[in-house]
Motif scaffolding. Structure first.
Motif, PDB file in Angstrom:
ATOM      1  N   ASP A 294      11.849  -6.259  17.411  1.00  0.00           N
ATOM      2  CA  ASP A 294      11.554  -5.663  18.711  1.00  0.00           C
ATOM      3  C   ASP A 294      11.966  -4.199  18.795  1.00  0.00           C
ATOM      4  OD1 ASP A 294      14.297  -5.864  18.837  1.00  0.00           O
ATOM      5  OD2 ASP A 294      14.324  -7.376  20.441  1.00  0.00           O
ATOM      6  N   ASP A 297       9.066  -2.093  19.817  1.00  0.00           N
ATOM      7  CA  ASP A 297       8.402  -2.257  21.121  1.00  0.00           C
ATOM      8  C   ASP A 297       8.209  -0.922  21.841  1.00  0.00           C
ATOM      9  OD1 ASP A 297       8.222  -4.915  20.611  1.00  0.00           O
ATOM     10  OD2 ASP A 297       9.842  -5.525  21.967  1.00  0.00           O
ATOM     11  N   GLN A 300       5.330   0.949  20.281  1.00  0.00           N
ATOM     12  CA  GLN A 300       4.027   0.388  20.605  1.00  0.00           C
ATOM     13  C   GLN A 300       3.596   0.804  22.006  1.00  0.00           C
ATOM     14  OE1 GLN A 300       2.885  -3.613  18.870  1.00  0.00           O
ATOM     15  NE2 GLN A 300       5.116  -3.903  18.945  1.00  0.00           N
ATOM     16  N   THR A 306       1.155  -0.125  15.863  1.00  0.00           N
ATOM     17  CA  THR A 306       0.916  -1.518  16.245  1.00  0.00           C
ATOM     18  C   THR A 306       1.700  -2.391  15.287  1.00  0.00           C
ATOM     19  OG1 THR A 306      -1.029  -1.724  14.807  1.00  0.00           O
ATOM     20  CG2 THR A 306      -1.409  -1.035  17.090  1.00  0.00           C
ATOM     21  N   VAL A 307       2.177  -3.524  15.769  1.00  0.00           N
ATOM     22  CA  VAL A 307       2.880  -4.498  14.938  1.00  0.00           C
ATOM     23  C   VAL A 307       2.219  -5.847  15.161  1.00  0.00           C
ATOM     24  CG1 VAL A 307       5.073  -5.615  14.395  1.00  0.00           C
ATOM     25  CG2 VAL A 307       5.039  -3.215  15.116  1.00  0.00           C
ATOM     26  N   LYS A 308       1.569  -6.340  14.133  1.00  0.00           N
ATOM     27  CA  LYS A 308       0.962  -7.664  14.233  1.00  0.00           C
ATOM     28  C   LYS A 308       0.824  -8.251  12.841  1.00  0.00           C
ATOM     29  CE  LYS A 308      -3.714  -5.691  14.615  1.00  0.00           C
ATOM     30  NZ  LYS A 308      -4.940  -5.641  15.444  1.00  0.00           N
ATOM     31  N   GLU A 309       0.946  -9.554  12.800  1.00  0.00           N
ATOM     32  CA  GLU A 309       0.864 -10.291  11.529  1.00  0.00           C
ATOM     33  C   GLU A 309       1.846  -9.716  10.519  1.00  0.00           C
ATOM     34  OE1 GLU A 309      -3.176 -10.215  10.286  1.00  0.00           O
ATOM     35  OE2 GLU A 309      -3.879 -11.463  11.939  1.00  0.00           O
ATOM     36  N   ASP A 310       3.052  -9.382  11.005  1.00  0.00           N
ATOM     37  CA  ASP A 310       4.133  -8.870  10.151  1.00  0.00           C
ATOM     38  C   ASP A 310       3.758  -7.585   9.439  1.00  0.00           C
ATOM     39  OD1 ASP A 310       5.887 -10.947  10.802  1.00  0.00           O
ATOM     40  OD2 ASP A 310       5.007 -12.264   9.267  1.00  0.00           O
ATOM     41  N   ARG A 311       2.859  -6.792  10.042  1.00  0.00           N
ATOM     42  CA  ARG A 311       2.466  -5.507   9.482  1.00  0.00           C
ATOM     43  C   ARG A 311       2.693  -4.418  10.525  1.00  0.00           C
ATOM     44  NH1 ARG A 311       2.477  -6.121   4.137  1.00  0.00           N
ATOM     45  NH2 ARG A 311       1.685  -8.212   3.675  1.00  0.00           N
TER      46      ARG A 311
END
Length: 882
Positions: A294, A297, A300, A306-311
Motif C-alpha cells: 500500500d 497508494d 496511484q 498503476t499496481v495490478k497483478e503484482d506489477r
C-alpha cells in the motif's frame, strides 16, 4: 489518458485500420515516430483493440531505459506467451532460443540463429491465427532484442504484422532499416481545445491560449501542463523543452508524496523489472524498515503508477524519468545498492552493484567480467560488450582495464560493429597495455583500416607478429594474415611480400591452420601457388564453415576459382543449417565473385543480391568495396554498359583508391564495355594497362583474368604482335605456377593470337582442358573456334561449336556473347531463333552499335577516369617484377 490522446487522430487510426484489415499474407511492418507524449502508445493500444477484434494473437514488448542492459529482456516479453510452440522449431533453432533465455545449457548460440528461431516461431504461431506484434519504445530495448526485432521485421512472413513505436531523435537498427513510417505529430487546434475543455474546464482564456501554444498539440502536455502551471509561481511555465517541462511536472507531483512512497517510486524507477515483490523488498532495504504494497497508494492517486497483478507500471516513460531527475546521484546509488542486497539472480545483482558505485572496485569489476561470460553463453554479445566496458571502468589496474576493453572490442569485431570497435580501441590506447595486448589492439585496428598503406606498414605488422609469436602464435598468424591482405590489395613490392612469407614460414606450429595457407597465397599468389594448391587438394578440408571460407580465400588468391566456389558452396550449406547469417553474408558475396570469374553469371547475380540483403539484415556494411567491384564486373559481362561506367567511376573514386586489386578489375570492366561497343583500340589500351607495372591498375595475379579479352581486343585493333609478346612473358610465369585462371585464359590467348596455320592445334589443345567448371571460358573458346572455322569455310563444323556456345551463353546469362554467337551462326547460313528480349539488341548489333553509348557519354565518363589515373601515375611506386 488514452481517450484524450486519440482525439484528432483520424488519419493515424485510419492507417492502422487499413494495415490490419488487409492482413497481407507476406506480412507487414509499420514504424510510428513521434515526440514523447504525442500519443504513440495510445495509438498502439488502438491497434491492439482493432487487432483483437479481427482475431489477431497479440504479442507485446516495450523497451525500458534502465532495462537495456539485460540480455533479451524485450524478446522474452514478446515470445513468452507463445514459448509452448518452440517444439515446432528445428533443433538448432529451438536450442538457440532457449539458450538465449537461459533455459538450456550448451555452447553459446549464434546471435543470428536466435533471430531465425524467432522468425520461424512467429510463422508457426501464425499458422493458426494471424499475429500482431506491438513494440513500444523500441529505442530503449536491450540491443539484442532491438536487433532481433529488426531482423524479424525484415523477414516477416505469413500473416504477421509488426507495429513499432520509436521516439524521434533516437537512432537504432529498426529506424535504419527503411520500414514504412507513420509520423505522429501534434493534434490540430480544434482537437487541442477539445482535450483542454475535457481535462481542464476551469482555465481562463489567456491560460488556455498559453497552454495550447506551449503544448504544440502534444496530448500529454495538454493534460499535464494545466496541473503544472497551477503548481508553479505566478511567472508560469519555465522556458524548457516540452519533454523537460513534463518531466519537471511529474517530478513535482512525486515530491509531494510521503517519504516512503517517494522511496518506492525511486526503487521502481531504477529497477528494470516491474515485479511488485522485488520492488517492495528493495524499498524495505533502502529504508531499513519493512514496507507493504500500500506504499504505492498515494502514487496511484497522483496518477504516476498503476499496481495490478503484482506489477508496478509507470503510466508514461516521462513519469519514470521525471522521478529519476528529481533525485540525486547518491539516492540513485542507494536504490541500486538496496536492490543488489535483495536479489538472488547473480547477473542482475552484479549489474545493480555496478550502478551503485563511482570509482574503481575490482571485486565488482571481476564479477562484471563473469557477467560478460554469462551473456556470451546466451548469445547476448552486445550485453557482454557493455559488461566488459563497465568492468574496465571499475578496474584499478591500467593494464587489466585495457585488456578488458580489448576483449569487448574483439566481440564487437565479431559482430562487424566498426563504430564500437573504434571507440573501444581509443579507450584502450589510453591504458598501459602489455606488449601482447598492444599487438591485439593493432590487429583489431587493422581489420577496419581502409587505407591500403604500403611496404612500411607491412613491415610494421611483420615486426609485431614476430614479437607476439612466442607468447601467442595464433595472434601472430592473425597479424600476418592482415599483412598479407595488404600485399594483395596494394602493390607493396616484392620485398614486403617476401617478408610476410618468411614470417609465416617461421610459424611451423600453425602450418595446418587455413590462415597459414591464406597468408602465403595472398602475399605470394604466383611464387607460392604450387605449394598452396597442393595443400588445398591434398588435405580434406572438413566441415568447419569458417575454415572453408578461409581456404576459399587462399584458393581464390592463387587463381583456383573452381576450388574457391567449391569451398564456398560447402561453407554455405553448413552456415545455412546452423543459421550463422553473419558469416553467411561474407561467404555468399565470395560465391558471387567466384561465379563471375567462372562465368556463371545467373548464379553470380543471385549470390550478389543475397549477399547484399544478408549484410543489411545482419547489420554489417551493406555493400562494401569488394562487392561493389564484383557487381561492376558482373554488369560488364551481362552488357549493362551505362551501369558499368557509373559504378566503376564511383568505386574508383571512393572505394578502390590505391587498391591495385580492385582497380585491375574495374579496368577489366571498362575494357569489356569498350570491346562490346566496338571501340577496339580503346579496349586494347584499357586492358593493356592491367599488365603494365607502371599503371595503378596493375595487379599480377588479377591480370590473368583479363588475358582472354586482351587477346580479342588485340586482334580487332591490330595489336596482335604486342599481345604475342605479352603472352610470351606470361608463358614463363605459367611454368612457375599451376594457377588454373592463368592457364585457362592463356590457352585462349594462344589460339586467338596464333597464325591461321597454327590456330587449330591451339584451339583443340585448349578445348581438351577440363573446363567443366569454366562454362564461360569454354563457350568463348567454342565461339572463337567456330568463328575461325566459318572463316575457313568449314560451315558444318562451325555450326556445331557456335550452337553450343550460344546455348551456354544464354544459360549462364552472358547475353551479349550469346547474340554474337547467333550472328556468327547466321553467317554460316543456319536458321536463328532470336528471343524476344534480344530483338531490339539484334537490331543494334546488326547496325554495329550494340550496347554503344554516345560519343559524348563515353568521353565524359572516360575523362574522369583518366584524371584519376593521372593522380596515380605521379606517385612513386616500388618496382614489381612481371
Amino acid at each position: 489518458m488514452g481517450a484524450a490522446m486519440l482525439v484528432g487522430r483520424k488519419r493515424e487510426a485510419a492507417a492502422l485500420a487499413q494495415l490490419l484489415e488487409r492482413t497481407p499474407l507476406r506480412g507487414a511492418v509499420l514504424l510510428m515516430l513521434g515526440d514523447p507524449g504525442i500519443g504513440k502508445s495510445s495509438l498502439l493500444h488502438e491497434a491492439e483493440s482493432r487487432g483483437r477484434a479481427r482475431g489477431f494473437r497479440i504479442l507485446r514488448l516495450a523497451g525500458v531505459e534502465s532495462e537495456a542492459a539485460f540480455p533479451f529482456a524485450g524478446l522474452h516479453q514478446m515470445v513468452h506467451p507463445v514459448l509452448d510452440h518452440v517444439s515446432l522449431l528445428p533443433r538448432h533453432e529451438r536450442e538457440a532460443l532457449l539458450a538465449a533465455f537461459g533455459l538450456v545449457e550448451g555452447p553459446p548460440p549464434d546471435p543470428f540463429l536466435i533471430n531465425l528461431a524467432v522468425v520461424d516461431l512467429l510463422a508457426a504461431v501464425a499458422a493458426d491465427r494471424p499475429v500482431l506484434v506491438l513494440a513500444d519504445d523500441v529505442q530503449w530495448l536491450d540491443p539484442q532484442s532491438h536487433e532481433v526485432l529488426t531482423f524479424v521485421a525484415r523477414r516477416v512472413a505469413g500473416p504477421v504484422v509488426i507495429i513499432a513505436v520509436m521516439r524521434r531523435g533516437h537512432a537504432g537498427p529498426f529506424l535504419d532499416a527503411g520500414f514504412p513510417e507513420l509520423t505522429v505529430g501534434g493534434v490540430d487546434d480544434d482537437a487541442a481545445a477539445q482535450i483542454l475543455s475535457s481535462h481542464a474546464p476551469g482555465l481562463r482564456p489567456a491560460e488556455r491560449r498559453r497552454i495550447q501554444r506551449e503544448a504544440l498539440g502534444n496530448p500529454l502536455a495538454l493534460r499535464e501542463l494545466p496541473l503544472a502551471m497551477a503548481a508553479l509561481p505566478s511567472d508560469g511555465l519555465r522556458p524548457l523543452a516540452l519533454s523537460d517541462r513534463l518531466e519537471h511536472a511529474f517530478a513535482g507531483r512525486g515530491a509531494e508524496l510521503p517519504s516512503a512512497t517517494r522511496d518506492a517510486l525511486l526503487v521502481a524507477a531504477v529497477d528494470p523489472a516491474d515485479d511488485l515483490t522485488e520492488i517492495i523488498a528493495g524499498t524495505s532495504a533502502l529504508r531499513g524498515e519493512p514496507v507493504t504494497a500500500d506504499v504505492f497508494d498515494p502514487a496511484q492517486k497522483a496518477g504516476l503508477v498503476t499496481v495490478k497483478e503484482d506489477r508496478v507500471a509507470f503510466l508514461h516513460p516521462l513519469m519514470r524519468s521525471g522521478i529519476l531527475q528529481a533525485e540525486s546521484l547518491a539516492r540513485h546509488q542507494s536504490a541500486h545498492r538496496a536492490l543488489a542486497h535483495t536479489l538472488d539472480d547473480v547477473y542482475r545483482r552484479t549489474w545493480h552493484w555496478a550502478q551503485s558505485i563511482v570509482g574503481p572496485d575490482d571485486r565488482i569489476a571481476d564479477a562484471l567480467e563473469a557477467n560478460a561470460a554469462q551473456a556470451l553463453s546466451r548469445g547476448a554479445v552486445f550485453s557482454a560488450i557493455n559488461d566488459l566496458e563497465r568492468s574496465a571502468q571499475l578496474t584499478s589496474r591500467s593494464a587489466l582495464r585495457g585488456h578488458r576493453l580489448l576483449m569487448a572490442a574483439g566481440h564487437a569485431f565479431g559482430m562487424g560493429r566498426e563504430d564500437i570497435v573504434h571507440e573501444l580501441l581509443q579507450a584502450a590506447a589510453r591504458t598501459d597495455l602489455t606488449d601482447l595486448d598492444r599487438a591485439r589492439m593493432e590487429w583489431l585496428g587493422e581489420m577496419f583500416d581502409r587505407t591500403p598503406g604500403g611496404a612500411a606498414r607491412v613491415n610494421e605488422l611483420c615486426d609485431l607478429a614476430v614479437r607476439s609469436a612466442p607468447a601467442d602464435p595464433d595472434l601472430a598468424l592473425d597479424i600476418l594474415l592482415a599483412a598479407a591482405l595488404r600485399c594483395w590489395w596494394a602493390d607493396t613490392g616484392p620485398a614486403a611480400r617476401a617478408r610476410v612469407v618468411a614470417c609465416v614460414d617461421r610459424l611451423p606450429e600453425t602450418a595446418g591452420d587455413p590462415r597459414h595457407l591464406a597468408a602465403l597465397a595472398l602475399a605470394e599468389p604466383v611464387l607460392r601457388a604450387r605449394q598452396v594448391i597442393e595443400a588445398l587438394t591434398r588435405t580434406p578440408p572438413g566441415d568447419d564453415a569458417g575454415a572453408l571460407r578461409v581456404l576459399g580465400l587462399a584458393a581464390y588468391a592463387v587463381g583456383h576459382i573452381a576450388l574457391t566456389a567449391e569451398f564456398a558452396d560447402r561453407s554455405e550449406v553448413t552456415l545455412r543449417r546452423q543459421g550463422r547469417l553473419g558469416l553467411l553474408s561474407h561467404v555468399v558475396s565470395g560465391q558471387a565473385l567466384a561465379y563471375v570469374l567462372l562465368g556463371d553469371l545467373v548464379r553470380a547475380a543471385d549470390a550478389a543480391e543475397e549477399g547484399r540483403r544478408l549484410a543489411a539484415e545482419t547489420g554489417q556494411p551493406a555493400w562494401g568495396a569488394g562487392q561493389l567491384v564484383c557487381e561492376v564486373l558482373l554488369k560488364a559481362l551481362v552488357g549493362d554498359a551505362q551501369e558499368v561506367l557509373r559504378g566503376a567511376t564511383e568505386a574508383e573514386l571512393h572505394e578502390a583508391r590505391d587498391r591495385n586489386a580492385m582497380l585491375s578489375m574495374l579496368q577489366l570492366a571498362r575494357g569489356l564495355v569498350s570491346l562490346a561497343a566496338g571501340r577496339d583500340r580503346e579496349a586494347y589500351r584499357t586492358l593493356r594497362a592491367v599488365f603494365d607495372p607502371a599503371e595503378p591498375s596493375f595487379h599480377q595475379r588479377n591480370s590473368f583474368q583479363s588475358l582472354t579479352f586482351l587477346a580479342d581486343a588485340a586482334v580487332r585493333a591490330g595489336h596482335r604482335e604486342d599481345a604475342r609478346e605479352l603472352v610470351a612473358e606470361l608463358e614463363v610465369i605459367a611454368r612457375e605456377t599451376p594457377s588454373p585462371i592463368l592457364h585457362v585464359h592463356l590457352s585462349y590467348a594462344r589460339a586467338v593470337l596464333a597464325a591461321d596455320q597454327d590456330a587449330e592445334d591451339f584451339y583443340l589443345a585448349a578445348l581438351r582442358q577440363d573446363l567443366s567448371s569454366w562454362p564461360y571460358a569454354r563457350a568463348k573458346l567454342e565461339l572463337a573456334y567456330g568463328s575461325w572455322l566459318r572463316r575457313q569455310k568449314r560451315l558444318h563444323e562451325a555450326q556445331s561449336l557456335l550452337t553450343s556456345a550460344q546455348s551456354t551463353f544464354d544459360r549462364i546469362g552472358a547475353l551479349p556473347w550469346g547474340d554474337e554467337a547467333r550472328l556468327e551462326l547466321r553467317a554460316t547460313g543456319a536458321p536463328i531463333d532470336w528471343p524476344e528480349s534480344t530483338a531490339e539488341r539484334l537490331r543494334q548489333i546488326t547496325e554495329l552499335s550494340a550496347l554503344r553509348l554516345s560519343d559524348d557519354e563515353i568521353a565524359e565518363r572516360l575523362s574522369l577516369h583518366r584524371a584519376v589515373v593521372a593522380m596515380y601515375r605521379d606517385r612513386t611506386r616500388p618496382d614489381t617484377p612481371r
